[in-house]
Design an enzyme around this catalytic site. Structure first.
Site, mmCIF file in Angstrom:
data_model
loop_
_atom_site.group_PDB
_atom_site.id
_atom_site.type_symbol
_atom_site.label_atom_id
_atom_site.label_comp_id
_atom_site.label_asym_id
_atom_site.label_seq_id
_atom_site.Cartn_x
_atom_site.Cartn_y
_atom_site.Cartn_z
ATOM 1 N N CYS A 132 100.905 77.352 25.692
ATOM 2 C CA CYS A 132 101.260 77.621 27.085
ATOM 3 C C CYS A 132 100.032 78.091 27.869
ATOM 4 C CB CYS A 132 102.367 78.671 27.134
ATOM 5 S SG CYS A 132 102.869 79.112 28.799
ATOM 6 N N CYS A 135 100.760 80.835 30.462
ATOM 7 C CA CYS A 135 100.975 82.141 29.827
ATOM 8 C C CYS A 135 99.645 82.756 29.383
ATOM 9 C CB CYS A 135 101.858 82.011 28.593
ATOM 10 S SG CYS A 135 103.324 81.010 28.824
ATOM 11 N N ASP A 136 98.823 81.963 28.729
ATOM 12 C CA ASP A 136 97.686 82.524 27.992
ATOM 13 C C ASP A 136 96.312 82.162 28.549
ATOM 14 O OD1 ASP A 136 99.539 83.600 26.249
ATOM 15 O OD2 ASP A 136 99.518 81.857 24.938
#
Ligand code: FAD
Ligand code: NAP
Length: 308
Positions: A132, A135-136
């Site tokens: 992701c 997300c990251d």
């Protein structure tokens, strides 16, 4: 008979339960085959859930969700749902052979990123290996990262990462891409993205702190790419099997990738059947979005049950 059955206890299912019970529905059961919390519990760092100002693990983020969401009467049954059918009402077939009747159903079973299958992939998942970018990606600001895959997701996420990271190595097992030609062109035009083609990731390596690099096999030539982040985008499985009927058709409309087609109120084409979170078409695949979908689906279910 249940007013509402919720299938899946991730952010979407839990939030749907909170809104449905707080909004007055009785007999609401959330079927979750494991512990409530969903896939975010695999994440070691979450910093984009608004209102949670510290960087937390997914487990920490989810710590009080079940308690809060069950405060108004939501019941959790740790059972797998095998199939949702529609007769006069909905029938849920559970893994233990039981059947349950419900006036309305919210399907919130999420999605599962596919694994590429290289050594160290599972070991470093959440510690350098990610599925992701939204997300990251920020954890690798101004650092070099690698992306694996040659589809739309891999190429679009490479462009996203190139805005944050100093360099993106795009590793793909062929020299042709599945992604749309326009997207491929945009990636080729981006000076921060370097292709490593006809190449396979053999191994991810690192230490207790996380990933240090990946070993790549490019047609017999070994490349040791020292990157702290590897993003794996080799396809997604939408967890839609509960909607599959005996004749292999789906209970409601799904698109070519198996994502459930819903309107802005999370209604499927079957009255009383709703879908929320990663399983639905055009999902942003974020906790905040899944939770919002769950709330919307529950409000729609309340209207449906009251009017039926
Ligand atoms: P899920 O979280 O997938 O929950 C679905 C639930 O349904 C699961 O608990 C599953 O066990 C259950 N289930 C499935 N089938 C059945 C069945 N047949 N019967 C009963 N139960 C069933 N998002 C962010 O916003 N920020 C991040 O930093 C972030 N990091 C991530 C890191 C990782 C490693 C991963 C994998 C995802 C990350 N995401 C992040 C994405 C986020 O986790 C998802 O978008 C979100 O969890 C989707 O919620 P959901 O409720 O739709 O589905
Ligand atoms: P995808 O199209 O299935 O692409 C997966 C990619 O990963 C392929 O390039 C594949 O290589 C590679 N791959 C698969 N298994 C691998 C393995 N074990 N090791 C290494 N590489 C592997 O998946 P996706 O990119 O997630 O897209 C899914 C669907 O959503 C697609 O239909 C896509 O068009 C769509 N989508 C659309 C958009 C958009 O329209 N903007 C955005 C994102 C996704 P090969 O090519 O060699 O098979």
């Amino acid at each position: 008979m249940l007013d509402l059955a919720i299938v899946g206890g991730g952010p979407a299912g839990l939030t749907a339960g909170l809104y449905a019970t707080r909004g007055g529905l009785k007999n609401v059961v959330m079927y979750e085959k494991g512990m409530p919390g969903g896939q975010i519990t695999q994440s070691s760092e979450v910093e984009n859930y608004p209102g949670v100002c510290k960087v937390v693990t997914g487990m920490e983020l989810m710590e009080c969700w079940p308690e809060q969401c069950m405060r108004f009467g939501l019941k959790h049954e740790m059972k797998e749902v095998k199939r949702v059918k529609k007769e006069k009402n909905f029938i849920l077939e559970l893994g233990n052979g039981e059947t349950v009747k419900a006036k309305s159903v919210i399907v919130a079973t999420g999605s599962t990123p596919k694994r590429a299958g290289f050594e160290g992939e599972d070991e470093f998942l959440g510690r350098g290996v990610s599925t992701c970018a939204t997300c990251d990606g920020f954890f690798y600001k101004d650092k070099e990262v690698a992306v694996l895959g040659g589809g739309d997701t891999a190429l679009e996420e490479s462009l996203y990462l190139a805005n944050i990271c100093s360099k993106v190595y795009l590793i793909h097992r062929r020299d042709q891409f599945r992604a749309a030609p326009a997207t491929v062109q945009r990636v080729k035009n981006n000076p921060k993205i370097e292709f490593i083609l006809n190449a396979k990731v053999k191994k991810a390596y690192g230490n207790n702190m996380g990933l240090e690099g990946v070993i790549i096999d490019q047609q017999g030539k070994e490349i040791d790419l020292k990157v702290p982040g590897l993003f794996v985008f080799v396809g997604m499985n939408v967890n839609n099997s509960v909607l599959k009927q005996e004749d292999s058709s789906f209970l409601c409309e799904v698109n070519e990738w198996g994502e459930v087609i819903v309107d802005l109120k999370m209604r499927t084409n079957i009255p009383g059947l709703f879908a929320a979170g990663d399983i639905r078409v055009d999902a942003s695949k974020q906790v905040v979005c899944a939770a919002a979908d769950g709330a919307t689906a529950a409000l729609s279910a309340i209207s449906f049950v009251r009017e039926s």
